[in-house]
Scaffold this active site. Sequence first.
Site, mmCIF file in Angstrom:
data_model
loop_
_atom_site.group_PDB
_atom_site.id
_atom_site.type_symbol
_atom_site.label_atom_id
_atom_site.label_comp_id
_atom_site.label_asym_id
_atom_site.label_seq_id
_atom_site.Cartn_x
_atom_site.Cartn_y
_atom_site.Cartn_z
ATOM 1 N N ARG A 178 0.866 -1.186 0.000
ATOM 2 C CA ARG A 178 0.000 0.000 0.000
ATOM 3 C C ARG A 178 0.896 1.227 0.000
ATOM 4 O O ARG A 178 1.629 1.483 0.952
ATOM 5 C CB ARG A 178 -0.898 -0.031 1.239
ATOM 6 N N GLY A 179 0.889 1.966 -1.144
ATOM 7 C CA GLY A 179 1.853 3.027 -1.353
ATOM 8 C C GLY A 179 1.899 4.073 -0.258
ATOM 9 O O GLY A 179 2.974 4.428 0.230
ATOM 10 N N ASP B 18 1.209 3.874 2.772
ATOM 11 C CA ASP B 18 1.621 3.351 4.082
ATOM 12 C C ASP B 18 3.128 3.157 4.194
ATOM 13 O O ASP B 18 3.724 3.476 5.230
ATOM 14 C CB ASP B 18 0.919 2.026 4.360
ATOM 15 N N THR B 19 3.753 2.597 3.149
ATOM 16 C CA THR B 19 5.161 2.174 3.302
ATOM 17 C C THR B 19 6.062 2.580 2.148
ATOM 18 O O THR B 19 7.242 2.243 2.162
ATOM 19 C CB THR B 19 5.232 0.635 3.448
ATOM 20 N N GLY C 112 -9.423 4.884 -14.844
ATOM 21 C CA GLY C 112 -9.493 4.278 -16.176
ATOM 22 C C GLY C 112 -8.259 3.503 -16.573
ATOM 23 O O GLY C 112 -8.239 2.873 -17.629
ATOM 24 N N GLU D 145 -3.757 -7.928 -6.919
ATOM 25 C CA GLU D 145 -2.411 -8.439 -7.123
ATOM 26 C C GLU D 145 -2.125 -9.645 -6.217
ATOM 27 O O GLU D 145 -1.526 -10.641 -6.649
ATOM 28 C CB GLU D 145 -1.383 -7.338 -6.839
#
Length: 983
Positions: A23-24, A26-27, A56, A89
Amino acid sequence: MGNARANSGIAKGGHFDVFLNFRGSDTRNTFTDCLYEFMNHKGIRIFRDEEMLGPGKNISEILGAVECSQIYIPIFSRGYTSSRWCLRELTCMLECSCRSTRKDILPVFYDVEPSDVKLETELYNSALNKHEEELGCTEVKPWKDALTKVAGIKGWCLKGQRHGKVIADITEKVLQKITIRQRYLPTDLVGIDDHVEAIKKLLSCDTSGVRFVIIHGIGGIGKTALAETVFSQISSQFEGHSFLSNINESSSCCGIVKMQRKLVADLFGFSLRETIDCKEGNSTIKEILPNKRVLLVLDDMDKKDQFFNEVMNSYSYDPGSRIIITTRDFLMTNVDGLEENILQQSRQIFLFEMKEMHFDHALLLFNKHAFHTDSAPCELYDLSREVVELTGGLPLALEVIGSHLRTISRAKWTTTLTKLKEVPHEKVQQRLKISYDALGCEGQQIFLDIACFLVNKKKNNAMHMWEACSFYPEVEIEVLIHKSLIKINQDRIWMHNQLRDLGRDIVRQENIRNPGDRSRSWFLKMSQAKKGAKNMVALTPRRSRHNFTCEDFTNLKNARFLKLYGGNFAGTCEDILPELRWLCWRNCPSQLLANNFVLNHLVVLNLSGNITTEKWSGWVEIMVASELKVLKIAGSMSLIKTPRFSEFMSLERLVLKDFQMLAEIDPSIGELQRLKYLKIKWCPHLKELPKEIGYSIGNIRGLSRLVMEDTGLVELPETIKGLVDLKHLCMVNCTCLNSLSDAIGELKSLIELDLSGTTIGNLPRFIWNFEHRTLRMNSIGIRIHLMRDLPMQGQSARHLPHSISNLRGFPSLSMDNTRSVEFLGIVNGRGDVESSPSLNRTTLNSLRDAVGEIRTATELYQSGTAIGQLPSAIRKLLSCDTSGVQCPIIYGIDGIRKMTIAKTIFNQLSSHFEAHSFLSTIQESSNCYGIVRMQRKSVADLFGFFLRETIDRKKEIIRSKKYYPTSASYLEIQADWGFLRWP
């Protein structure tokens, strides 16, 4: 990561070692960034996203990167489940890892607990419930399943941990998995992947207890190849490892001692003393084996082997040890009773049956041997499939028959196929006989000699016998090798068990009921020899203590090979064995009782027994045969001085071995003018050689190899300088030798000098004037190659001697398996020398800039070092500031981090170029599809655009050539394999 898009500098095309899922917000700028930088510095290929995925945008590009990655590292943070991209992912990662056993998930719990990820708390459930309201349960359920499954995988919890240590642990784990995969299958193995994974699953290396995996199947089906492949992949996970080959052929007491010596040397790094016996060896192994977690492979073991019983019943192992056994004997897998004993010791046995190859794999293997390609020509496609069907998927049959068909005209393929169809499917030996039938008469005779008597024997002695029989062995041996019927390994003849059995079966078929009427016989009764044996050309009578007479061998008029165990000859033996070329007599008597025992055509004589007198005890009548070329005498416990050699004027090879009391070599040895090879081993009381060796008149000036091993030699005579043709001089383990005579410096033909195990402290100055020669010395842990290399192997000293800077004829430099701390600047001023530094498995941390003075090097050989930063001197080797194309090559065996140093060079030099690209694991992508992908990545990295999806391989290469010259300079690293070459 779920809020991101691929970083084009890292993720465009190709494969990745690691996929970071995070999660960008967050970390990204904390733990994830540190982990990325640390792994990137170690040369690990990482997919990490940098930019936000706008509205999109398609996630297919990200999921494509997931498919192309080998290791997945999801970093679970408190806000992880709020990102749908992260969850998608993660689901894709789990699906990929389930489809392939070569993909791994290594979870990191950043500021959460595994229980949170298992959805046992409310931390993640609230965000997932919100997704269900917006997307429905159908789409969210796979995300929940993925979270709970991944949470059950052992990973790293960061709460209360130092991030630096965790990052180092993660990187070490990733590097270990990458190294194992880089050492994956050799290119000539086909269809073995699934078997390898199955064996690894049975071994379960991450569990406790001791596990035995027994691989069983018929000879030639690939058991050894499978064991070797598994061994190469997992051996780095153990504290010690050893691969013992062909145990069934070494089941005698002497062979068991050799295996014990190898086992101890491999696992514990020291050698058992020469005089140790089986019982003492077992005691030593039992004492030290439980101290290490080991991987042990026992190849071609038989249940009746004494060594098998020791390994399975007597030895104790450290918990976590793994033992792999291969065997042709299916009865060995019947472990009733044995398994109960093993289970009581927290051990488990697993069986794996090696079956015939899948047809597609068999066809590919056949094509490789028949055509040197992966596919057959169109006109032979159908015939190739028919051949493969008839071979039954046996790898050895495919290799041998494919090699045979490659040597004949294609017009004869149909006839050969017709012959194959007449052979019963279950009789593999008969299929192999097709290659035997294609041999000429001399080739067949040589093949049968090898199969019956000479497997794993030295080639030279057999060549003398065949030459004396006018079999043209130089030609026929090449034919046998070309047809894959034999191989020559370290001057010994190797033949597969299946082919050995084929040869012996051919001999049996000559007369099934009466062995005496066959051409060859092993353990023949002398009563049978008396009745027939007119066709016998080679035999080994049963062990005997009685006296042989002329009558016993009257019918053996054509025998050319005779191997005896004990017994003696008595009475008159005139005209006995008139065609005998090779006599091997184990446990021979101390004195020959026969009269007129003359073997006029004998060329090889091998005697092992207690010859006691200086007058050859009656043996001289045999030895004076005018054609005698090879004489080996071993085992005399009381002989003090050798008898005279003056009668053996045709002798070319002389071996004196295991003479415990021998103190003097008769000076007449200097009269053997044809002698080329002299070996004296284990003669501890022999202090000197006669000065007659090397005299200028009537001496053994043609001697090319002199071996003095385990002797009491104090010094060499000055006359040794007369050996003008001497090329190899070996004085291994001559512990009383502490200095060298200057006479050695006058041996102009010398190319190899081995002083291993001696007590020589200082080397004389003439050593450094040697050109294109080899010097081995391990008394101080140094082995110096002046011919092609100058390695330090097993070096315990901290520095290389400064005198090495005086070396001439010095084209390459290597430091192998050393514990050196630094590499001194001893090669300064040697800029005219073409040198290729080689660093193999060292703990070397840095290189001095002096290496840069070696300006003409074109190769850098590095493996297993701890070098993190290349000095400016190494950059000079690449000549980045000069014109022209530079193509340095880093080479070495698999799994020794060639890619790591390539990545280091790439990272440090890429800023000097207008464009750069790193193409990795090319060998694994060498099919047409993989080549196109590499071409696309190369063009994208260097020129910033994508080639269209539908372009083919040839057009892509042509288009790539158009653009490459437009860049004035670029750096391209091709790891593992080079497939593109532009001028």
